[in-house]
Design a protein around this motif. Structure first.
Motif, PDB file in Angstrom:
ATOM      1  N   VAL A 148       0.856  -1.183   0.000  1.00 34.62           N
ATOM      2  CA  VAL A 148       0.000   0.000   0.000  1.00 34.62           C
ATOM      3  C   VAL A 148       0.893   1.233   0.000  1.00 34.62           C
ATOM      4  O   VAL A 148       1.768   1.378   0.862  1.00 34.62           O
ATOM      5  N   ILE A 149       0.674   2.114  -0.969  1.00 36.58           N
ATOM      6  CA  ILE A 149       1.512   3.304  -1.132  1.00 36.58           C
ATOM      7  C   ILE A 149       0.627   4.542  -1.094  1.00 36.58           C
ATOM      8  O   ILE A 149      -0.333   4.650  -1.856  1.00 36.58           O
ATOM      9  N   SER A 150       0.954   5.489  -0.210  1.00 38.87           N
ATOM     10  CA  SER A 150       0.238   6.758  -0.149  1.00 38.87           C
ATOM     11  C   SER A 150       0.977   7.801  -0.982  1.00 38.87           C
ATOM     12  O   SER A 150       2.213   7.899  -0.916  1.00 38.87           O
ATOM     13  N   ALA A 171       0.378  -3.302  -6.395  1.00 40.39           N
ATOM     14  CA  ALA A 171       0.346  -2.259  -5.373  1.00 40.39           C
ATOM     15  C   ALA A 171      -0.999  -1.538  -5.362  1.00 40.39           C
ATOM     16  O   ALA A 171      -1.631  -1.356  -6.406  1.00 40.39           O
ATOM     17  N   GLU A 172      -1.416  -1.129  -4.179  1.00 41.36           N
ATOM     18  CA  GLU A 172      -2.594  -0.292  -4.014  1.00 41.36           C
ATOM     19  C   GLU A 172      -2.114   1.139  -3.750  1.00 41.36           C
ATOM     20  O   GLU A 172      -1.422   1.377  -2.758  1.00 41.36           O
ATOM     21  N   LEU A 173      -2.458   2.057  -4.624  1.00 42.99           N
ATOM     22  CA  LEU A 173      -2.020   3.439  -4.482  1.00 42.99           C
ATOM     23  C   LEU A 173      -3.164   4.273  -3.927  1.00 42.99           C
ATOM     24  O   LEU A 173      -4.204   4.436  -4.568  1.00 42.99           O
ATOM     25  N   VAL A 174      -2.945   4.773  -2.715  1.00 42.36           N
ATOM     26  CA  VAL A 174      -3.959   5.542  -2.000  1.00 42.36           C
ATOM     27  C   VAL A 174      -3.624   7.024  -2.126  1.00 42.36           C
ATOM     28  O   VAL A 174      -2.538   7.453  -1.731  1.00 42.36           O
ATOM     29  N   ARG A 175      -4.557   7.794  -2.656  1.00 43.22           N
ATOM     30  CA  ARG A 175      -4.292   9.202  -2.925  1.00 43.22           C
ATOM     31  C   ARG A 175      -4.834  10.116  -1.836  1.00 43.22           C
ATOM     32  O   ARG A 175      -5.953   9.943  -1.360  1.00 43.22           O
TER      33      ARG A 175
END
Length: 237
Positions: A148-150, A171-175
């Motif tokens: 998980v990447i912010s 990857a899960e990209l959290v904005r």
């Protein structure tokens, strides 16, 4: 500046990896508290690394700013101040064991499944996104655990090709939000490995997650193996 902290004895490899800036900021915040620190012995880092240092300072300290010798804009006036007010002679020298003791607060020898690797606290920079995407391209394999990447929405848009590589790898990209609160990462999903002192601290405090603070290299290896392995050569133990 009210206090002088010298990091000259900290291994340069820790700073090159980036974890040195994380740990230094966290440690200095604990010891400086409301005081304005003047940091010496800190290698010149890029913007990403300096943001990591300031992020750690902000978690444990309450200072408005910091000075870094030969780096921040006001360092000359700061150095003149500490030299003429006996602060330089009273400087605090950080030992490598000071930082490994801090790291070990977010480490366990017990075996837990790695549920998530969290990156981006503070939000991932263009340099971090590009470097991680290039590693994925070189390995030509997907992530073996949840990643998980912010990052900000602007950075997401600016790094489109790299973002696509990371998302294709799983990857899960959290904005525009951090993941150490809310329900994106849950303690029941397993232990969280992170390279951020900020995430390690707030993930444990806010979410109740078991967290491991690792170097950037350790985090990358966990992404591709699904297991965390402490690099004892890197940490000197």
């Amino acid at each position: 500046p009210d206090i002088v902290i010298d990091a000259g004895e900290i291994p340069r490899s820790w700073f090159h990896d980036g974890i040195g800036y994380e740990l230094l900021g966290f440690w200095c915040g604990q010891h400086a508290q409301n005081s304005i620190p003047y940091l010496m012995g800190v290698p010149t880092g890029n913007e990403t690394m300096l943001r990591s240092l300031c992020s750690g300072l902000g978690v444990t300290g309450n200072m408005a700013m910091t000075h870094i010798h030969e780096l921040t804009p006001e360092w000359r006036s700061g150095y003149s101040h500490i030299s003429t007010n006996s602060l330089l002679e009273d400087r605090i020298y950080i030992k490598p064991t000071d930082l490994t003791s801090l790291k070990n607060q977010f480490y366990t020898e017990r075996s837990y499944p790695v549920g998530t690797v969290t990156l981006g606290a503070p939000h991932a920079s263009k340099t971090q996104i590009r470097n991680l995407a290039n590693i994925v391209r070189a390995k030509s394999q997907p992530f073996q655990t949840r990643v998980v990447i912010s990052l900000s929405r602007e950075m997401y848009d600016q790094t489109g090709p790299d973002v696509e590589v990371l998302e294709n790898a799983g990857a899960e990209l959290v904005r525009d939000t951090c993941t150490y609160y809310g329900t994106i990462v849950r303690p029941e999903d397993g232990i969280v490995v992170t390279g951020s002192t900020k995430w390690a601290f707030y993930g444990a405090a806010n979410l109740g997650c078991k967290t491991i603070l690792g170097s950037w290299t350790e985090c990358l290896e966990t992404c591709f193996s699904g297991e965390y392995k402490r690099d004892r050569d890197f940490w000197g133990d």
